[in-house]
Structure formats: C-alpha cells, structure tokens
Design a protein around this motif. Sequence first.
Motif, PDB file in Angstrom:
ATOM      1  N   GLN A 138     -21.883  -7.601  40.984  1.00 18.01           N
ATOM      2  CA  GLN A 138     -20.538  -7.863  41.514  1.00 18.01           C
ATOM      3  C   GLN A 138     -20.325  -9.372  41.724  1.00 18.01           C
ATOM      4  N   ALA A 139     -21.352 -10.042  42.252  1.00 16.72           N
ATOM      5  CA  ALA A 139     -21.270 -11.497  42.458  1.00 16.72           C
ATOM      6  C   ALA A 139     -21.031 -12.205  41.120  1.00 16.72           C
ATOM      7  N   GLN A 140     -21.757 -11.759  40.112  1.00 20.45           N
ATOM      8  CA  GLN A 140     -21.615 -12.357  38.776  1.00 20.45           C
ATOM      9  C   GLN A 140     -20.191 -12.115  38.247  1.00 20.45           C
ATOM     10  N   ARG A 141     -19.699 -10.880  38.444  1.00 21.32           N
ATOM     11  CA  ARG A 141     -18.353 -10.519  37.945  1.00 21.32           C
ATOM     12  C   ARG A 141     -17.255 -11.362  38.578  1.00 21.32           C
ATOM     13  N   ILE A 142     -17.385 -11.658  39.877  1.00 18.07           N
ATOM     14  CA  ILE A 142     -16.302 -12.409  40.537  1.00 18.07           C
ATOM     15  C   ILE A 142     -16.460 -13.919  40.369  1.00 18.07           C
ATOM     16  N   GLY A 143     -17.441 -14.343  39.593  1.00 16.69           N
ATOM     17  CA  GLY A 143     -17.526 -15.755  39.245  1.00 16.69           C
ATOM     18  C   GLY A 143     -18.385 -16.606  40.157  1.00 16.69           C
ATOM     19  N   ALA A 144     -19.263 -15.987  40.955  1.00 13.25           N
ATOM     20  CA  ALA A 144     -20.197 -16.804  41.747  1.00 13.25           C
ATOM     21  C   ALA A 144     -21.041 -17.646  40.779  1.00 13.25           C
ATOM     22  N   ALA A 145     -21.304 -18.885  41.170  1.00 15.62           N
ATOM     23  CA  ALA A 145     -22.073 -19.784  40.293  1.00 15.62           C
ATOM     24  C   ALA A 145     -23.519 -19.342  40.176  1.00 15.62           C
ATOM     25  N   GLY A 146     -23.954 -18.511  41.117  1.00 12.17           N
ATOM     26  CA  GLY A 146     -25.321 -18.006  41.117  1.00 12.17           C
ATOM     27  C   GLY A 146     -25.499 -17.163  42.361  1.00 12.17           C
ATOM     28  N   ILE A 147     -26.678 -16.585  42.518  1.00 18.89           N
ATOM     29  CA  ILE A 147     -26.948 -15.830  43.748  1.00 18.89           C
ATOM     30  C   ILE A 147     -28.299 -16.257  44.320  1.00 18.89           C
ATOM     31  N   ILE A 148     -28.443 -16.019  45.604  1.00 18.50           N
ATOM     32  CA  ILE A 148     -29.738 -16.223  46.250  1.00 18.50           C
ATOM     33  C   ILE A 148     -30.177 -14.876  46.811  1.00 18.50           C
ATOM     34  N   VAL A 149     -31.228 -14.330  46.227  1.00 17.21           N
ATOM     35  CA  VAL A 149     -31.807 -13.087  46.717  1.00 17.21           C
ATOM     36  C   VAL A 149     -32.481 -13.431  48.046  1.00 17.21           C
ATOM     37  N   SER A 150     -31.978 -12.842  49.132  1.00 17.48           N
ATOM     38  CA  SER A 150     -32.450 -13.253  50.460  1.00 17.48           C
ATOM     39  C   SER A 150     -32.167 -12.151  51.460  1.00 17.48           C
TER      40      SER A 150
END
Length: 341
Positions: free
Chosen positions: A223-235
Amino acid sequence: MSPRNHAYFLAGAGDEQTSAVNESAFRQAHVTPRMLRDLRGGTPETTVLGQKLAAPFLIAPFAYHRLLHQPGETATARGAEAQSIKMVLSAQSSEPLDEVRAVGPGSDWFQLHWMGSRQATLELAQMALAAGFTTFVLTIDAPVQGVRDREIEAGFRLPPDVSAVNLAKFASPSFSPRDDAQSVIFDHVAQILPTWADVAWLIETFQAPVLLKGILHPEDAAQAQRIGAAGIIVSNHGGRVLDRASATLSALPPIVERLGPGYPVLMDGGIRRGVDILIALALGAKAVLIGRPIACGLAVAGDLGVSHVLRLLSDEFEIAMLLSGCATVQDIRRDLVYLKL
Ligand SMILES: Cc1cc2nc3c(=O)[nH]c(=O)nc-3n(C[C@H](O)[C@H](O)[C@H](O)COP(=O)(O)O)c2cc1C
C-alpha cells in the motif's frame, strides 16, 4: 544513565518481548561466508534514494537527546558528521531543527509525526524543508503510546527544561469525548488519527520524498508503494509500541519478496553489531537505522561517544564484509544467510 533515563531510552513496551526478539532474531541468523574472492577495491558505500551513504546505516530518529547530554541533538549530529553517517532528526527533538540542520551536510533527514490534521502535518514538513531538510520519514506505527510499564515504575517524566521545542507552536489536539462514550481511549484519540487517504494526500501534496516508518505487514508495504512513498522502513519502533509485534528481521523477507528488488526497503530494531547490518542487507534491506546504541554513546561521551559507536559499527561491518567475501554491498546476497526463525 540515571534509572529514569534507562527506563525511557532502553526499555520496551509491556513485557519487552518485541524489543527482545528484535535482537534475538539476529542471533537466529547464520552467515555462510564465501572465501578467496577478489576483494580489491571493496567498499561499504552504498546509494539509497539517489544519496550516497558512507555505509548502509543511519542514526534512527529518537526523542529528547538533551535528557542524555548537553547539548543534545546538535552533539549527536556532530558525532554523525565526524563519521559521514546520516542522522534522522526526530520531530520530538529537544533542540531547534534549524540548529541541528546547520551542523553539517549529513543532517538532512527529518522524521515527521502526524500532527492531528493534514494542514498541521504539512506545516511541520514545510518548516523542516525550509530549514534545509531534504528527506522525510513519516512514522505511522505509534498512533498512541505503548504500555510503558518500566517508565511508569521508574517514575519517568520530562524535566521542565527538556521539551519537543519544534512542536511547541502546534496546538495539542483537542478532544471532545462523548457523554455516552463506550471506550475511553478510542473516543479520545481515533478522531485525530491519520488513515491511508491522509498519508496519500501528504505524499502527493508535499514536494519532497517521504518514507513511511513502522511497517511490518507485506500488504501495508504494498500500500505504501502504491501511494507513492519514496520507501519504507520496516520497524516496530524498537519494541516501544505494540509488545508481541514480530521481530523486524522476521518481517523483512516477506516484505522484500512482495515489493520486488528495486524498491527502497530499510529496516531497524535490534541492530547491535556490524554483522547485524550485513544480515539485514542479505535479507533485502537497502540500509538500516540504529537507535539505542547511539543513545548510549551520547550518554557516555556526547559527540565523541556517538562518533565512537558509529566508528565501531562501521569497522565491524567492513570486517564482516571482508570475512564473508563481499567487496561491495551488492555482493551481500540472500544466499549468504541461513535463517532459523
Ligand atoms: C528512547 C527512544 C525514543 C524514540 N523516539 C522516536 C521518535 O521520536 N520518532 C520515531 O520515529 N521513532 C522513535 N524511536 C524509534 C527509533 O526510531 C527506532 O525505530 C528504534 O529505536 C530502533 O530500534 P533499536 O533502538 O533497537 O536500534 C525511539 C526509540 C527510542 C529507543
């Protein structure tokens, strides 16, 4: 650290199971090193979001450095600068964000909290952008504070001279609990919490890259990728929010598999040795963030302490690369690590 600071900085939420498994998961991972490769020209450098990093780790955003040392965040930033490592400044910094940003070129990542409304969150982001921060991390895993038993037992509270100075101008959200409220906590906070639509709006409206921090589920990652987040931090916020949440190292491989190899997935939680960084990279992280060890360095010796911890981690990481036959971070592949989780 004083017993109160110890409880605030080093404890986890609840029974501290999540903060414990964050660390122990790394001990369930076994490296199968490769020998006799040509390591000439090797380097720990990497590139994340088009930015060159001296090594694949950053200082995680954590609150109130002035509890540990005077000065606080500016000392941490100086320690980071001395080792060319980037720091992510917490929204709950106890020093003004422009003073921290002025320390050097590396202090240019800023962590955002949701400030109760779209406009207030955007305003905080614009404030940091105007001060020269370039890369933003929106923390989404702490809509309410976790159950912090150890802090309560220790009687932790902020002294009057330490506060989140950059948030002072923002009104604290006002609650209007209903008379017929069934749930004390839901009725007080749920109305001001963001949803995916709010975060999508922020990412679309704000002109700089925003990563989302605090993701454990592969569907949230997608979902984060779909809405255009530049990246994610698994935390999992270092185990300070939902106790019993899974170890971040266990959460990482299914997320990387779901998102594919190109997308910037970072992780944090439980990294205590340079070889832990190697393990996280083998399982698909592009870089990691490190929290509590930096707090310890700051508490012991200010900027020198931070610098020393970063140097140890960098040296250990380079040694781990050499001993496992990896000349570059691209050589740190999935088949280097056997996971017994
Ligand atoms: C004392 C303390 C304060 C923290 N404050 C913040 C914060 O203000 N914002 C945030 O996004 N994460 C915060 N975190 C979480 C860290 O960014 C990071 O996720 C965590 O510390 C990583 O785990 P580690 O400490 O095991 O390296 C905090 C962590 C600690 C220990």
